[in-house]
Enzyme design. Sequence first.
Site, PDB file in Angstrom:
ATOM      1  N   CYS A  50      33.421 -36.304  20.105  1.00 48.63           N
ATOM      2  CA  CYS A  50      33.992 -36.684  18.801  1.00 48.63           C
ATOM      3  C   CYS A  50      35.271 -37.473  18.983  1.00 48.63           C
ATOM      4  CB  CYS A  50      34.251 -35.427  17.976  1.00 48.63           C
ATOM      5  SG  CYS A  50      35.264 -35.736  16.511  1.00 48.63           S
ATOM      6  N   CYS A  53      38.436 -35.348  17.568  1.00 48.34           N
ATOM      7  CA  CYS A  53      38.882 -34.078  18.141  1.00 48.34           C
ATOM      8  C   CYS A  53      40.118 -34.294  19.024  1.00 48.34           C
ATOM      9  CB  CYS A  53      37.758 -33.442  18.962  1.00 48.34           C
ATOM     10  SG  CYS A  53      36.616 -32.433  17.994  1.00 48.34           S
ATOM     11  N   HIS A 113      36.728 -29.115  14.727  1.00 52.91           N
ATOM     12  CA  HIS A 113      35.648 -30.042  14.410  1.00 52.91           C
ATOM     13  C   HIS A 113      34.694 -29.509  13.340  1.00 52.91           C
ATOM     14  CE1 HIS A 113      32.886 -33.320  15.462  1.00 52.91           C
ATOM     15  NE2 HIS A 113      31.917 -32.437  15.384  1.00 52.91           N
ATOM     16  N   ASN A 153      35.114 -39.419   2.482  1.00 49.39           N
ATOM     17  CA  ASN A 153      33.655 -39.465   2.467  1.00 49.39           C
ATOM     18  C   ASN A 153      33.185 -38.235   3.213  1.00 49.39           C
ATOM     19  OD1 ASN A 153      33.455 -42.092   1.294  1.00 49.39           O
ATOM     20  ND2 ASN A 153      33.948 -42.950   3.297  1.00 49.39           N
ATOM     21  N   SER A 161      31.327 -41.102   8.930  1.00 46.52           N
ATOM     22  CA  SER A 161      30.873 -41.461  10.267  1.00 46.52           C
ATOM     23  C   SER A 161      30.852 -40.249  11.181  1.00 46.52           C
ATOM     24  CB  SER A 161      31.809 -42.528  10.830  1.00 46.52           C
ATOM     25  OG  SER A 161      33.141 -42.053  10.795  1.00 46.52           O
ATOM     26  N   HIS A 164      33.745 -34.216  11.579  1.00 45.72           N
ATOM     27  CA  HIS A 164      35.106 -33.700  11.756  1.00 45.72           C
ATOM     28  C   HIS A 164      35.893 -33.864  10.441  1.00 45.72           C
ATOM     29  CE1 HIS A 164      38.307 -32.673  14.779  1.00 45.72           C
ATOM     30  NE2 HIS A 164      38.995 -32.863  13.677  1.00 45.72           N
ATOM     31  N   HIS A 166      38.133 -35.015   7.846  1.00 43.40           N
ATOM     32  CA  HIS A 166      39.097 -36.118   7.825  1.00 43.40           C
ATOM     33  C   HIS A 166      38.984 -36.902   6.528  1.00 43.40           C
ATOM     34  CE1 HIS A 166      35.370 -38.192   8.966  1.00 43.40           C
ATOM     35  NE2 HIS A 166      35.924 -39.325   8.558  1.00 43.40           N
ATOM     36  N   GLN A 168      40.424 -40.927   4.679  1.00 43.19           N
ATOM     37  CA  GLN A 168      41.001 -42.229   4.975  1.00 43.19           C
ATOM     38  C   GLN A 168      42.065 -42.574   3.943  1.00 43.19           C
ATOM     39  OE1 GLN A 168      38.565 -45.550   6.178  1.00 43.19           O
ATOM     40  NE2 GLN A 168      36.717 -44.306   6.042  1.00 43.19           N
TER      41      GLN A 168
END
Length: 338
Positions: A50, A53, A113, A153, A161, A164, A166, A168
């Site tokens: 990943c 990570c 993760h 997303n 994508s 994990h 996250h 943006q």
Amino acid sequence: MFDWSQDPHRRFNPLTREWVLVSPHRTQRPWQGQMEKPAVETQPEYDPGCYLCPGNARAGGVRNPAYTSTFVFDNDFAALKRGTTPERFEESGLLVAESEPGTCRVVCFSPKHNLTIAGMEPAELRLVVDTWVDQYRSLGANPDIGYVQIFENRGAMMGASNPHPHCQIWASRTVPNEPAKEQASFVEWRQRKGTCLLCEYTKLEIAEGKRTLDANPHFVAVVPFWAVWPFETMVLARRHVGSLDQLSGEERDALADILKRTTARYDRLFEVSFPYSMGFHQRPTDGAAHDEWHMHLHFYPPLLRSATVRKFLVGYEMLATPQRDITPEAAAERLRAL
Ligand code: H2U
Ligand code: ZN
């Protein structure tokens, strides 16, 4: 007699000043379309492959530090770039283009993760909220940045994508289309009525209760009256606050709480890790006060009636007007019960 829970009608979105077609009777129709298998969602706490990570290398070779809470980095494939030179092109008023400077970042919510917002501890989520506040403030302080868009997303179906946890941040010179529509509506409402559109709407939804699915002392989660996506929700600040940096410590905790509770409801709906795109809409950072703004979040999840049937905006919706089958009231009732 017209039945609002059964008969075709359209509803007005006062934030975008657009309409949505509601056709509840269509839930009866047979489905012979695509069936997708729900993804198997078991992930390890650390994935050596990943790029988010701790300690792992990203594309381009930079290595993540051994971070222990949240971690922010400049997107290696940024859609907007700092220091883009100002440029404008216009021909016959038909071909119009402008250069757009900005910054794109990625925020990891946790070193783990296999977590999601729903599975994180309130104290960990509070650190995520604090990170969003810092990013909104520091990016917004740049005179080249007029708007800071924070969005997540979640799930491959929504284009994430990587599982994990996250989000943006895209910070741009100009205010993007969706918040620009909302801003025009806030301004127009204020001029016409002398009040705030979303303060009034929040009060109305709390009083009616039909579309609320959750609430705490500082935030309310509702399926908006004008929802397009089947289980679309909005998280509304009860107080008139324009942006994340205006929240008190107690309000930041309350935001973490309602995010966890709302995403946990989604996960229980079809017993899967529920995909969605979510994001904040808040006051631009162009130097003006923007007292008209009322901060809120939108969740746009694509799942329609099970983990295998999803909604796309196609056909009539692409060419004419978005449409929904289940009423917002029925969607809210289901989410509230979970
Ligand atoms: P999404 O899962 O919402 O696509 O966000 C991941 C972002 O991470 C994506 O915008 C960036 C992609 O450009 N990224 C990096 O910055 N470095 C990498 O090594 C891979 C992905
Ligand atoms: Zn990871």
